[in-house]
Motif scaffolding. Structure first.
Motif, PDB file in Angstrom:
ATOM      1  N   LEU A 219      54.787  53.511  74.700  1.00  0.00           N
ATOM      2  CA  LEU A 219      54.471  54.906  75.026  1.00  0.00           C
ATOM      3  C   LEU A 219      54.677  55.806  73.813  1.00  0.00           C
ATOM      4  CD1 LEU A 219      53.520  56.100  77.679  1.00  0.00           C
ATOM      5  CD2 LEU A 219      55.885  56.447  78.355  1.00  0.00           C
ATOM      6  N   SER A 220      55.731  55.532  73.038  1.00  0.00           N
ATOM      7  CA  SER A 220      55.968  56.367  71.856  1.00  0.00           C
ATOM      8  C   SER A 220      55.116  55.948  70.665  1.00  0.00           C
ATOM      9  CB  SER A 220      57.458  56.392  71.497  1.00  0.00           C
ATOM     10  OG  SER A 220      58.014  55.112  71.587  1.00  0.00           O
ATOM     11  N   GLU A 221      54.603  54.723  70.692  1.00  0.00           N
ATOM     12  CA  GLU A 221      53.731  54.266  69.592  1.00  0.00           C
ATOM     13  C   GLU A 221      52.304  54.807  69.729  1.00  0.00           C
ATOM     14  OE1 GLU A 221      55.731  49.836  68.888  1.00  0.00           O
ATOM     15  OE2 GLU A 221      53.783  50.005  69.871  1.00  0.00           O
ATOM     16  N   ALA A 222      51.833  54.896  70.960  1.00  0.00           N
ATOM     17  CA  ALA A 222      50.412  55.208  71.219  1.00  0.00           C
ATOM     18  C   ALA A 222      49.877  56.442  70.478  1.00  0.00           C
ATOM     19  CB  ALA A 222      50.170  55.327  72.724  1.00  0.00           C
ATOM     20  N   GLU A 227      45.723  57.377  70.549  1.00  0.00           N
ATOM     21  CA  GLU A 227      45.247  56.810  71.820  1.00  0.00           C
ATOM     22  C   GLU A 227      46.206  57.129  72.955  1.00  0.00           C
ATOM     23  OE1 GLU A 227      44.791  52.606  71.155  1.00  0.00           O
ATOM     24  OE2 GLU A 227      42.779  52.858  70.335  1.00  0.00           O
ATOM     25  N   SER A 228      45.670  57.199  74.161  1.00  0.00           N
ATOM     26  CA  SER A 228      46.536  57.288  75.339  1.00  0.00           C
ATOM     27  C   SER A 228      47.113  55.895  75.576  1.00  0.00           C
ATOM     28  CB  SER A 228      45.712  57.711  76.558  1.00  0.00           C
ATOM     29  OG  SER A 228      44.890  56.624  76.964  1.00  0.00           O
ATOM     30  N   ILE A 229      48.137  55.824  76.390  1.00  0.00           N
ATOM     31  CA  ILE A 229      48.764  54.525  76.683  1.00  0.00           C
ATOM     32  C   ILE A 229      47.774  53.604  77.408  1.00  0.00           C
ATOM     33  CG2 ILE A 229      49.823  55.246  78.891  1.00  0.00           C
ATOM     34  CD1 ILE A 229      51.379  52.849  76.248  1.00  0.00           C
ATOM     35  N   ILE A 230      46.843  54.181  78.131  1.00  0.00           N
ATOM     36  CA  ILE A 230      45.843  53.399  78.876  1.00  0.00           C
ATOM     37  C   ILE A 230      44.941  52.646  77.887  1.00  0.00           C
ATOM     38  CG2 ILE A 230      43.960  53.521  80.580  1.00  0.00           C
ATOM     39  CD1 ILE A 230      46.701  54.350  81.736  1.00  0.00           C
ATOM     40  N   ASN A 231      44.548  53.327  76.820  1.00  0.00           N
ATOM     41  CA  ASN A 231      43.705  52.682  75.797  1.00  0.00           C
ATOM     42  C   ASN A 231      44.529  51.748  74.911  1.00  0.00           C
ATOM     43  OD1 ASN A 231      41.834  54.451  76.805  1.00  0.00           O
ATOM     44  ND2 ASN A 231      41.015  55.055  74.826  1.00  0.00           N
ATOM     45  N   TYR A 232      45.758  52.157  74.656  1.00  0.00           N
ATOM     46  CA  TYR A 232      46.583  51.443  73.674  1.00  0.00           C
ATOM     47  C   TYR A 232      47.161  50.143  74.226  1.00  0.00           C
ATOM     48  CZ  TYR A 232      50.323  50.683  70.232  1.00  0.00           C
ATOM     49  OH  TYR A 232      51.151  50.143  69.283  1.00  0.00           O
ATOM     50  N   ASP A 233      47.715  50.213  75.438  1.00  0.00           N
ATOM     51  CA  ASP A 233      48.286  49.008  76.050  1.00  0.00           C
ATOM     52  C   ASP A 233      48.359  49.193  77.563  1.00  0.00           C
ATOM     53  OD1 ASP A 233      49.636  46.787  76.883  1.00  0.00           O
ATOM     54  OD2 ASP A 233      51.326  46.984  75.508  1.00  0.00           O
ATOM     55  N   GLY A 238      54.726  51.824  80.462  1.00  0.00           N
ATOM     56  CA  GLY A 238      54.315  53.233  80.414  1.00  0.00           C
ATOM     57  C   GLY A 238      52.991  53.469  81.118  1.00  0.00           C
ATOM     58  N   ALA A 239      52.030  52.570  80.895  1.00  0.00           N
ATOM     59  CA  ALA A 239      50.711  52.694  81.534  1.00  0.00           C
ATOM     60  C   ALA A 239      50.846  52.552  83.048  1.00  0.00           C
ATOM     61  CB  ALA A 239      49.760  51.641  80.978  1.00  0.00           C
ATOM     62  N   VAL A 240      51.642  51.591  83.464  1.00  0.00           N
ATOM     63  CA  VAL A 240      51.854  51.360  84.911  1.00  0.00           C
ATOM     64  C   VAL A 240      52.473  52.604  85.554  1.00  0.00           C
ATOM     65  CG1 VAL A 240      53.166  49.978  86.582  1.00  0.00           C
ATOM     66  CG2 VAL A 240      52.016  48.849  84.659  1.00  0.00           C
ATOM     67  N   ASN A 241      53.466  53.195  84.863  1.00  0.00           N
ATOM     68  CA  ASN A 241      54.125  54.401  85.385  1.00  0.00           C
ATOM     69  C   ASN A 241      53.135  55.561  85.532  1.00  0.00           C
ATOM     70  OD1 ASN A 241      57.339  54.053  83.606  1.00  0.00           O
ATOM     71  ND2 ASN A 241      56.579  53.064  85.455  1.00  0.00           N
TER      72      ASN A 241
END
Length: 254
Positions: A219-222, A227-233, A238-241
């Motif tokens: 989440l802090s890397e994205a 990129e948003s967390i959705i695009n990044y991983d 973080g994306a699941v949350n």
């Protein structure tokens, strides 16, 4: 009609921009049409979605000055169903420039009238202050999400923010609701994190989102990759949350 949600807390570093970008991306992935408005002079939402802040010619500043329309300012992003109205450092000057204007608290509300029906959700990433920029966001919004960090001083300043929201409700925007309090940066290993969660849930019960945003390296890397967390991983915690939060908001508003 689209729902306008401000994401506000005058404390910095509580996860406002992280929430704005990733909630917007999550709602987009869930097939909602979303507009993110960057109303913070630091322009982190803008750069967090891969837009070079230096190249921004029309953004939130021009919107508030009413020199350009909202449609002029909209930029498509690489995230599905997500557009952004970007910010630039010149937004710093807006509070001084608006100070003598009539109805200065309603500038954003007026600017958004022409596009509110084009989107399912319009999210506003507010500046970490309770100045004129945030006041414009709260006056334009239908509701507000308040991110609260699971740390020692979490509740400090919350009273002040809630009082500001009350006075906005009284004077400028009688329809403003609190969409919810969002617990962020939660670390289940820390006793303090758990205490803050208990404390906030005890005080505010139904006002608190069930979804809690956990501390997550991805989440802090994205943002550094634009990129948003959705695009990044998309498989990260973080994306699941944030997908869970988006679903909670959709269910609440359906």
């Amino acid at each position: 009609m689209g729902k306008i949600i401000a994401i506000a807390n005058q404390k910095g570093g509580v996860g406002k921009t992280t929430t704005s970008v990733n909630l917007a991306a999550s709602l987009g992935v869930l097939e909602k049409k979303v507009l993110l408005i960057d109303a913070d002079p630091q322009a982190n939402s803008t750069s967090g979605l891969g837009i070079d802040v230096e190249t921004v010619e029309i953004g939130t500043y021009q919107l508030l000055e009413h020199t350009n329309s909202a449609r002029d300012a909209i930029i498509n992003t690489s995230t599905p169903n997500l557009d952004i109205i970007p910010a630039h450092i010149d937004l710093v000057a807006i509070e001084i420039e608006l100070v003598d204007k009539e109805n200065r608290e309603y500038m954003l509300k007026k600017a958004l009238e022409e596009i509110v029906d084009d989107y399912d959700y319009i999210l506003i990433d507010c500046a970490p202050s309770l100045g004129l920029l945030t006041l414009n966001a709260l006056t334009a919004a239908h509701s507000v999400i308040i991110p609260i960090q699971c740390e020692y001083f979490a509740l400090e300043g919350l009273g002040k923010l809630l009082n500001t929201i009350k006075s906005v409700q009284k004077i400028h925007n009688t329809n403003l609701d609190i969409e919810g309090l969002l617990l962020t940066m939660y670390d289940s290993r820390l006793r303090l994190s758990n205490q803050v969660v208990e404390e906030v849930q005890k005080h505010f019960n139904d006002m608190v989102f069930q979804t809690i945003i956990q501390r997550n390296v991805r989440l802090s890397e994205a943002p550094s990759y634009g990129e948003s967390i959705i695009n990044y991983d998309a498989s990260s915690k973080g994306a699941v949350n944030y997908l869970s939060l988006a679903k909670e908001i959709i269910n609440k508003n359906s």
